[in-house]
Write a protein that holds these residues in place. Structure first.
Motif, short mmCIF file in Angstrom:
data_model
loop_
_atom_site.label_atom_id
_atom_site.label_comp_id
_atom_site.label_asym_id
_atom_site.label_seq_id
_atom_site.Cartn_x
_atom_site.Cartn_y
_atom_site.Cartn_z
N HIS A 1 0.79 -1.36 -0.07
CA HIS A 1 0.18 0.12 -0.25
C HIS A 1 0.87 1.07 -0.06
N VAL A 2 0.84 2.11 -1.03
CA VAL A 2 1.50 3.47 -1.02
C VAL A 2 0.60 4.35 -0.90
N LEU A 3 0.64 5.30 0.24
CA LEU A 3 -0.06 6.41 0.34
C LEU A 3 0.93 7.82 0.37
N LEU A 4 0.14 8.45 -0.55
CA LEU A 4 1.24 9.83 -0.63
C LEU A 4 0.28 10.92 -0.57
N VAL A 5 0.53 11.78 0.47
CA VAL A 5 -0.35 12.71 0.71
C VAL A 5 0.42 14.07 0.55
N ALA A 6 0.13 14.86 -0.36
CA ALA A 6 0.63 16.47 -0.56
C ALA A 6 -0.28 17.36 0.01
N ASP A 7 0.16 18.04 1.07
CA ASP A 7 -0.50 19.24 1.74
C ASP A 7 -0.72 20.46 0.64
N GLU A 8 -1.42 21.35 1.23
CA GLU A 8 -1.56 22.35 0.52
C GLU A 8 -0.60 23.24 -0.06
N ASN A 9 -0.48 23.47 -1.44
CA ASN A 9 0.48 24.17 -2.13
C ASN A 9 1.88 23.64 -1.90
N SER A 10 1.99 22.32 -1.93
CA SER A 10 3.29 21.66 -1.76
C SER A 10 3.53 21.12 -3.31
N TYR A 11 4.69 20.34 -3.53
CA TYR A 11 5.08 19.73 -4.84
C TYR A 11 5.90 18.54 -4.56
N VAL A 12 5.83 17.62 -5.34
CA VAL A 12 6.65 16.44 -5.07
C VAL A 12 6.38 15.66 -6.38
N THR A 13 7.69 14.82 -6.46
CA THR A 13 7.71 13.96 -7.62
C THR A 13 8.19 12.66 -7.05
N TYR A 14 7.41 11.57 -7.32
CA TYR A 14 7.81 10.36 -6.56
C TYR A 14 7.67 9.46 -7.96
N VAL A 15 8.71 8.20 -7.87
CA VAL A 15 8.85 7.33 -8.90
C VAL A 15 8.86 5.86 -8.03
N GLU A 16 8.17 5.00 -8.60
CA GLU A 16 8.52 3.66 -7.82
C GLU A 16 8.64 2.52 -9.05
N ASN A 17 9.48 1.64 -8.41
CA ASN A 17 9.74 0.42 -9.24
C ASN A 17 9.29 -0.78 -8.78
N TYR A 18 8.56 -1.69 -9.32
CA TYR A 18 8.39 -2.97 -9.06
C TYR A 18 9.38 -3.87 -9.89
N ILE A 19 10.24 -4.78 -9.30
CA ILE A 19 11.17 -5.58 -10.11
C ILE A 19 11.18 -6.88 -9.56
N SER A 20 10.98 -7.82 -10.19
CA SER A 20 10.94 -9.26 -9.77
C SER A 20 12.41 -9.96 -10.47
N THR A 21 13.05 -10.53 -9.45
CA THR A 21 14.39 -11.18 -9.95
C THR A 21 14.18 -12.65 -9.58
N ALA A 22 12.92 -13.30 -8.98
CA ALA A 22 12.77 -14.62 -8.79
C ALA A 22 11.75 -15.38 -9.49
N GLU A 23 11.93 -16.24 -9.91
CA GLU A 23 10.87 -17.05 -10.86
C GLU A 23 10.17 -17.85 -9.97
N GLY A 24 8.77 -17.98 -10.15
CA GLY A 24 8.03 -18.73 -9.44
C GLY A 24 6.62 -18.01 -9.30
N SER A 25 5.58 -18.75 -9.40
CA SER A 25 4.39 -18.40 -9.14
C SER A 25 4.00 -17.65 -7.83
N GLY A 26 3.17 -16.39 -7.98
CA GLY A 26 3.10 -15.61 -6.94
C GLY A 26 1.89 -14.55 -7.31
N LEU A 27 1.53 -13.56 -6.29
CA LEU A 27 0.71 -12.54 -6.83
C LEU A 27 0.86 -11.38 -6.02
N ALA A 28 0.30 -10.28 -6.73
CA ALA A 28 0.58 -9.07 -6.24
C ALA A 28 -0.57 -8.26 -6.02
N ASN A 29 -1.15 -7.93 -5.10
CA ASN A 29 -2.26 -7.00 -5.03
C ASN A 29 -1.83 -5.63 -4.48
N ILE A 30 -1.62 -4.51 -5.27
CA ILE A 30 -1.26 -3.43 -5.04
C ILE A 30 -2.04 -2.25 -4.85
#
Length: 434
Positions: free
Chosen positions: A187-216
Motif C-alpha cells: 500500500h502506497v499512501l502519498l499525501v501532498a498538503d496545500e501548495n506543496s510539490y513532489v515527484t515520486y517514482v516507484e519500481n516493481y522488479i522481480s528477479t525470482a521465478e515462481g508463481s505468486g501474486l501481487a495486490n497493489i
C-alpha cells in the motif's frame, strides 16, 4: 449474496501479524472488518476479461523476512541500475516484505517531510495516516480484492509533504521481489498538503521465478494547490498474477500527473482512477504497455470530473506481440455541476503478430452541458508507409519496426522524471519487442 471462498489466512494469524507489528487499534480493526467482509463481496468484473480462474488468494507465505541493506553498495545490480548515480538520498527499498533501506535528506526532514514504510508511519504518525488511509481514495468495501488488500497488507510506504513545501529532487521507491514465496500486498499512501510539490517514482522488479501474486494499492491525495508527479515502472515476472489499483484525489487547483510503464509479463488487471473533486483541478494520465507471450491484461484509466473548470487528459499506448491480448478502457466522466470541465483521451494499440489482440474502448460519460470532451482511438499494425519511408533510407525492416515502436511509446517514456528509470523502461521495451 454469500459466496464461499477459500480464505488465505486464519483470522487469528492475521491478528497475530498485526500485533507483532504493533499496529494501532484502528488499523487492526480495519483489517478485521475487511476480513469479515470477504465472503459477502463480489470480485471485480473487468470489461471483456474473464478472471474467474486467476489466482488472487493462494500464496506460499503472507510475509517473507529478508535481510536489510546497510548501504547502497549492498544492493543487487538490478536495483543499483534504477537509482540516480548522483542522488544518494530520498530512497526507499523494500525487499520482499521487509523495509530494507530508507534514506531521506536532512533538509527534507527539517521541513517535516515523512518518507517511511507504512507500518512505521502507522505507529509514529497514526492520526495522519488514519485520516487518509482508505478513506478518500480506495475504500475497503468496493469489491473482494480491495477488502483482501486491506486485510492482508504486508508492505508499502507512506509519504507526507507539508504545506508549502516543494521537493525539487524526486523521491524514489524500489519494491524488489527476489524470493519466489513472497506475495505483495503493498500500500502506497502519498499525501501532498496545500501548495506543496513532489515527484515520486516507484519500481516493481522481480528477479525470482515462481508463481505468486501481487495486490497493489496506491492512494494519492493532492490538497488545495498541490502538485504530484507520479511515475511507475512495473516489471513483475510472468508467473505473478497482478491486481494494481492506483487512485488519486485532487482538491481545488491541485494537479496529479501519472506516467505508468506497465511492463509485467504475467496476467494483470490495472485500474488508474483520478477524482477531480476540486474546482480548477486537473490530471494527466499517461500509460505505456507491452504485452507478449500468452498474457492477458486489462487496463482502465478513469478520470472523473466533479469540480468546475477541471481538466483531464488520458493517453494510453500499447504494443501487443505473440498471443498476448489486452483491453484498454479510457473513461472520461463529467458529473452534473462540473461546468467548464474538459475531458480528452487518446488510446493507440499496435499489434505485431496475427495472434495478438488489442481492444481500445474510449468512453465519455457526460452529465453536464457546458463542457468540452473528445476522444481518439486506433488499433492496427505498424504503418506500412512509415515502414517504407525508413526502409527507403537504407534501414533494415527489423530495425525500422523497432524505431517505429520506440517512437510510438515515446510520449509516456519521456514523461518519467528520473533518467535511470527512463533508461530502464527503454531497455524493458527493447527486450520485450525484440
Amino acid at each position: 449474496m454469500i459466496t464461499e471462498i477459500k480464505l488465505p489466512l486464519e483470522k487469528a494469524t492475521l491478528q497475530s501479524f498485526s500485533s507483532t507489528n504493533n499496529e494501532p487499534s484502528w488499523l487492526m480493526e480495519l483489517r478485521e472488518k475487511a476480513y469479515d467482509s470477504l465472503t459477502s463481496l463480489e470480485m471485480p468484473k473487468p470489461d471483456k476479461t474473464n478472471i474467474k480462474n486467476w489466482n488472487f488468494t493462494e500464496f506460499a507465505a503472507h510475509t517473507v523476512d529478508s535481510q536489510a541493506f546497510s548501504s547502497l553498495d549492498e544492493l543487487p545490480e538490478e536495483v543499483k541500475a534504477l537509482l540516480d548515480a548522483e542522488e544518494k538520498h530520498n530512497i526507499y527499498i523494500q525487499r520482499n516484505n521487509t523495509p530494507a533501506f530508507v534514506s531521506l535528506s536532512e533538509t527534507l526532514k527539517e521541513q517535516g517531510v515523512i518518507f517511511t514504510d507504512i507500518f512505521t508511519a502507522a505507529r509514529e504518525h497514526g492520526e495522519l495516516v488514519q485520516k487518509y488511509f482508505m478513506t478518500k481514495g480506495i475504500h475497503v468495501d468496493e469489491h473482494r480484492l480491495t477488502a483482501l488488500h486491506a486485510a492482508l497488507m504486508n508492505g508499502g510506504i507512506f509519504i507526507y509533504v507539508p504545506k508549502n513545501v516543494e521537493i525539487k529532487e524526486p523521491l524514489q521507491a524500489v519494491f524488489l521481489r527476489d524470493n519466489k514465496d513472497a506475495s505483495l500486498f503493498n500500500h502506497v499512501l502519498l499525501v501532498a498538503d496545500e501548495n506543496s510539490y513532489v515527484t515520486y517514482v516507484e519500481n516493481y522488479i522481480s528477479t525470482a521465478e515462481g508463481s505468486g501474486l501481487a495486490n497493489i494499492a496506491t492512494e494519492v491525495v493532492a490538497e488545495n494547490g498541490a502538485k504530484v508527479l507520479y511515475g511507475a515502472v512495473d516489471t513483475l515476472t510472468k508467473d505473478v498474477v497482478t491486481y494494481v489499483n492506483r487512485r488519486g484525489v485532487a482538491a481545488n487547483d491541485a494537479t496529479i500527473e501519472w506516467a505508468l510503464g506497465q511492463m509485467n509479463d504475467g496476467n494483470t488487471i490495472s485500474e488508474n482512477v483520478t477524482n477531480l473533486v476540486g474546482n480548477g483541478s486537473n490530471s494527466n494520465a499517461k500509460t505505456v504497455v507491452v504485452g507478449r507471450g500468452e498474457q492477458k491484461q486489462n487496463f482502465t484509466t478513469n478520470i472523473r470530473h466533479f469540480g468546475k473548470n477541471s481538466e483531464g487528459f488520458i493517453l494510453s499506448h500499447g504494443v501487443m506481440k505473440d498471443s498476448a491480448s489486452a483491453i484498454f478502457n479510457g473513461i472520461g466522466k463529467i458529473e452534473h455541476g462540473a461546468s467548464k470541465a474538459n475531458a480528452e483521451q487518446e488510446t493507440r494499440v499496435l499489434m505485431l503478430s496475427e495472434k495478438a489482440r488489442g481492444d481500445a474502448n474510449p468512453m465519455l460519460l457526460i452529465d453536464e452541458d457546458d463542457v468540452m470532451a473528445g476522444h481518439a482511438a486506433s488499433v492496427g499494425r505498424v504503418d506500412p508507409l512509415q515502414l517504407y519511408y525508413l526502409m527507403s533510407r537504407g534501414i533494415p525492416k527489423v530495425e525500422a519496426e523497432r524505431l517505429i515502436i520506440h517512437g510510438f511509446l515515446a510520449p509516456v517514456v519521456k514523461a518519467l522524471p528520473i533518467e535511470a528509470v527512463k533508461k530502464q523502461l527503454v531497455e524493458v521495451i527493447e527486450r520485450k519487442v525484440r
